[in-house]
Design a protein around this motif. Structure first.
Motif, PDB file in Angstrom:
ATOM      1  N   UNK A 156     -11.317  24.352  -3.398  1.00  0.00           N
ATOM      2  CA  UNK A 156     -12.741  24.264  -3.570  1.00  0.00           C
ATOM      3  C   UNK A 156     -13.129  22.928  -3.445  1.00  0.00           C
ATOM      4  N   UNK A 157     -14.612  22.542  -3.955  1.00  0.00           N
ATOM      5  CA  UNK A 157     -14.839  21.089  -3.922  1.00  0.00           C
ATOM      6  C   UNK A 157     -14.869  20.654  -5.265  1.00  0.00           C
ATOM      7  N   UNK A 158     -14.780  19.296  -5.434  1.00  0.00           N
ATOM      8  CA  UNK A 158     -14.877  18.571  -6.859  1.00  0.00           C
ATOM      9  C   UNK A 158     -16.032  18.979  -7.277  1.00  0.00           C
ATOM     10  N   UNK A 159     -16.091  18.994  -8.684  1.00  0.00           N
ATOM     11  CA  UNK A 159     -17.362  19.154  -9.575  1.00  0.00           C
ATOM     12  C   UNK A 159     -17.766  18.002  -9.953  1.00  0.00           C
ATOM     13  N   UNK A 160     -19.139  17.902 -10.529  1.00  0.00           N
ATOM     14  CA  UNK A 160     -19.546  16.794 -10.942  1.00  0.00           C
ATOM     15  C   UNK A 160     -19.160  16.375 -12.438  1.00  0.00           C
ATOM     16  N   UNK A 161     -18.496  17.458 -13.014  1.00  0.00           N
ATOM     17  CA  UNK A 161     -17.686  17.296 -14.438  1.00  0.00           C
ATOM     18  C   UNK A 161     -16.999  15.935 -14.388  1.00  0.00           C
ATOM     19  N   UNK A 162     -15.903  16.025 -13.380  1.00  0.00           N
ATOM     20  CA  UNK A 162     -14.728  15.174 -13.243  1.00  0.00           C
ATOM     21  C   UNK A 162     -14.414  14.896 -11.692  1.00  0.00           C
ATOM     22  N   UNK A 163     -14.505  13.913 -11.275  1.00  0.00           N
ATOM     23  CA  UNK A 163     -13.829  13.821  -9.829  1.00  0.00           C
ATOM     24  C   UNK A 163     -12.493  13.655  -9.676  1.00  0.00           C
ATOM     25  N   UNK A 164     -11.924  13.788  -8.484  1.00  0.00           N
ATOM     26  CA  UNK A 164     -10.588  13.738  -8.118  1.00  0.00           C
ATOM     27  C   UNK A 164     -10.070  12.258  -8.002  1.00  0.00           C
ATOM     28  N   UNK A 165     -10.759  11.278  -8.355  1.00  0.00           N
ATOM     29  CA  UNK A 165     -10.323   9.931  -8.040  1.00  0.00           C
ATOM     30  C   UNK A 165      -8.866   9.728  -8.877  1.00  0.00           C
ATOM     31  N   UNK A 166      -8.902  10.096 -10.152  1.00  0.00           N
ATOM     32  CA  UNK A 166      -7.690   9.849 -10.715  1.00  0.00           C
ATOM     33  C   UNK A 166      -6.338  10.463  -9.853  1.00  0.00           C
ATOM     34  N   UNK A 167      -6.552  11.985  -9.469  1.00  0.00           N
ATOM     35  CA  UNK A 167      -5.445  12.518  -9.053  1.00  0.00           C
ATOM     36  C   UNK A 167      -5.255  11.686  -7.579  1.00  0.00           C
ATOM     37  N   UNK A 168      -6.131  11.374  -6.919  1.00  0.00           N
ATOM     38  CA  UNK A 168      -6.017  10.645  -5.595  1.00  0.00           C
ATOM     39  C   UNK A 168      -5.167   9.437  -5.813  1.00  0.00           C
ATOM     40  N   UNK A 169      -5.629   8.592  -7.013  1.00  0.00           N
ATOM     41  CA  UNK A 169      -4.796   7.536  -7.137  1.00  0.00           C
ATOM     42  C   UNK A 169      -3.630   7.691  -7.563  1.00  0.00           C
ATOM     43  N   UNK A 170      -3.089   8.675  -7.926  1.00  0.00           N
ATOM     44  CA  UNK A 170      -1.510   9.030  -8.226  1.00  0.00           C
ATOM     45  C   UNK A 170      -0.613   9.803  -7.189  1.00  0.00           C
ATOM     46  N   UNK A 171      -1.690  10.151  -6.371  1.00  0.00           N
ATOM     47  CA  UNK A 171      -1.114  11.098  -5.045  1.00  0.00           C
ATOM     48  C   UNK A 171      -0.815  10.289  -3.871  1.00  0.00           C
ATOM     49  N   UNK A 172      -1.503   9.019  -3.835  1.00  0.00           N
ATOM     50  CA  UNK A 172      -1.521   8.291  -2.557  1.00  0.00           C
ATOM     51  C   UNK A 172      -1.599   6.761  -3.104  1.00  0.00           C
ATOM     52  N   UNK A 173      -0.793   5.942  -2.313  1.00  0.00           N
ATOM     53  CA  UNK A 173      -0.872   4.490  -2.639  1.00  0.00           C
ATOM     54  C   UNK A 173      -1.649   4.205  -1.427  1.00  0.00           C
ATOM     55  N   UNK A 174      -2.978   4.011  -1.645  1.00  0.00           N
ATOM     56  CA  UNK A 174      -3.978   3.492  -0.380  1.00  0.00           C
ATOM     57  C   UNK A 174      -3.940   2.188  -0.152  1.00  0.00           C
ATOM     58  N   UNK A 175      -3.564   1.196  -1.095  1.00  0.00           N
ATOM     59  CA  UNK A 175      -3.555  -0.201  -0.694  1.00  0.00           C
ATOM     60  C   UNK A 175      -2.201  -0.433   0.261  1.00  0.00           C
ATOM     61  N   UNK A 176      -1.097   0.579  -0.145  1.00  0.00           N
ATOM     62  CA  UNK A 176       0.024   0.382   0.810  1.00  0.00           C
ATOM     63  C   UNK A 176      -0.176   0.668   2.083  1.00  0.00           C
ATOM     64  N   UNK A 177      -0.913   1.695   2.429  1.00  0.00           N
ATOM     65  CA  UNK A 177      -1.438   2.351   3.564  1.00  0.00           C
ATOM     66  C   UNK A 177      -2.170   1.595   4.196  1.00  0.00           C
ATOM     67  N   UNK A 178      -3.371   0.954   3.697  1.00  0.00           N
ATOM     68  CA  UNK A 178      -3.935  -0.151   4.341  1.00  0.00           C
ATOM     69  C   UNK A 178      -3.268  -1.168   5.011  1.00  0.00           C
ATOM     70  N   UNK A 179      -2.366  -1.729   4.283  1.00  0.00           N
ATOM     71  CA  UNK A 179      -1.334  -2.855   4.640  1.00  0.00           C
ATOM     72  C   UNK A 179      -0.695  -2.316   5.803  1.00  0.00           C
ATOM     73  N   UNK A 180      -0.161  -1.097   5.931  1.00  0.00           N
ATOM     74  CA  UNK A 180       0.545  -0.549   7.065  1.00  0.00           C
ATOM     75  C   UNK A 180      -0.455  -0.297   8.352  1.00  0.00           C
ATOM     76  N   UNK A 181      -1.548  -0.087   7.791  1.00  0.00           N
ATOM     77  CA  UNK A 181      -2.382  -0.092   9.191  1.00  0.00           C
ATOM     78  C   UNK A 181      -2.709  -1.449   9.792  1.00  0.00           C
ATOM     79  N   UNK A 182      -2.808  -2.456   8.605  1.00  0.00           N
ATOM     80  CA  UNK A 182      -3.289  -3.977   9.352  1.00  0.00           C
ATOM     81  C   UNK A 182      -2.174  -4.404  10.166  1.00  0.00           C
TER      82      UNK A 182
END
Length: 263
Positions: A156-182
């Protein structure tokens, strides 16, 4: 590194590869002969490679199961990162209820293969993907590990009631991924291999580095990514360099096989 050579050079061809070709190729990539031969022996013992003899030379070819995995891996690697899913894409949520008596090996294989398929875990028994089209990959993993009956699936799609940002932040370390790309972009900023063996080594190292990213980057929709995300730049760099180097590297590999089998 041996898996990289198998996927990039050996699996697309039907003929077996002499031991010396693997040894010489891995030597260009910083792997000593003893370690190269040990890797080949272990791979054969695990059922990844089938050995055969041609005179005094041992040759190897991927088994049918290994070839299938390598082909699936190649498709994932070379399509990875081209275009992220849109913000209106459906997400996929898996709830995998693993019993206490499930072996640590099965748990580790589940985690590794779901991450390879682009899933992350925000905790507990949940696995999350921003692309519901990866359900087929997840089904294949769960079937192989006999965990399909223990899994519930929701898309399904995220609802307006509560986004997925907290779950995304726990599931993936995006800062670390960005450093790997750089780091990837810096490593392959201005490479200029000249001799055929140098082009071969450059391509092998390029693919070897790139094949790590499907494990750590879920290809999130743009609205979930930090500003100036380097992933698309890195994907363009990878595809451009591979297109430039592949013809020369493949000719070098083919020539090494011919040189060894003609002796």
């Amino acid at each position: 590194m041996l898996l990289t050579l198998l996927g990039e050079f050996a699996a697309p061809r039907s003929h077996p590869v002499p031991t010396r070709t693997f040894v010489d190729s891995l030597a260009l990539l910083g792997v000593g002969e003893a370690n190269a031969r040990q890797a080949l022996a272990r791979s054969a013992a695990r059922g990844w490679l089938t050995p055969s003899r041609a005179g005094r030379e041992t040759l190897y070819r991927p088994t049918s199961d290994m070839r299938r995995l390598l082909e699936e891996g190649a498709a994932r690697i070379y399509d990875f990162g081209r275009t992220p899913p849109g913000d209106d894409s459906q997400w996929l949520l898996l709830h995998v209820q693993i019993s206490d008596d499930t072996s640590a090996t099965v748990r580790a294989r589940l985690a590794r293969r779901l991450r390879w398929a682009g899933f992350g875990t925000p905790g507990g028994s949940l696995w999350l993907s921003p692309d519901s089209q990866r359900e087929g990959l997840a089904t294949s993993v769960l079937d192989d590990l006999a965990l399909s009956s223990a899994t519930s699936t929701l898309r399904g799609r995220p609802s307006g009631l509560a986004g997925l940002e907290p779950m995304v932040g726990r599931a993936w370390d995006l800062d670390s991924v960005a450093r790997r790309y750089e780091s990837f972009l810096q490593t392959f900023r201005d490479p200029r291999p000249r001799r055929p063996e140098e082009v071969f080594a450059a391509l092998a190292n390029l693919v070897h580095e790139w094949r790590n990213f499907p494990f750590i980057d879920p290809c999130l929709p743009p609205s979930y990514l930090p500003r100036h995300w380097p992933g698309l730049r890195a994907a363009r760099r990878f595809l451009s360099l591979r297109s430039r180097w592949a013809p020369t590297a493949q000719r070098w590999w083919s020539q090494r096989i011919s040189d060894k089998t003609d002796r």
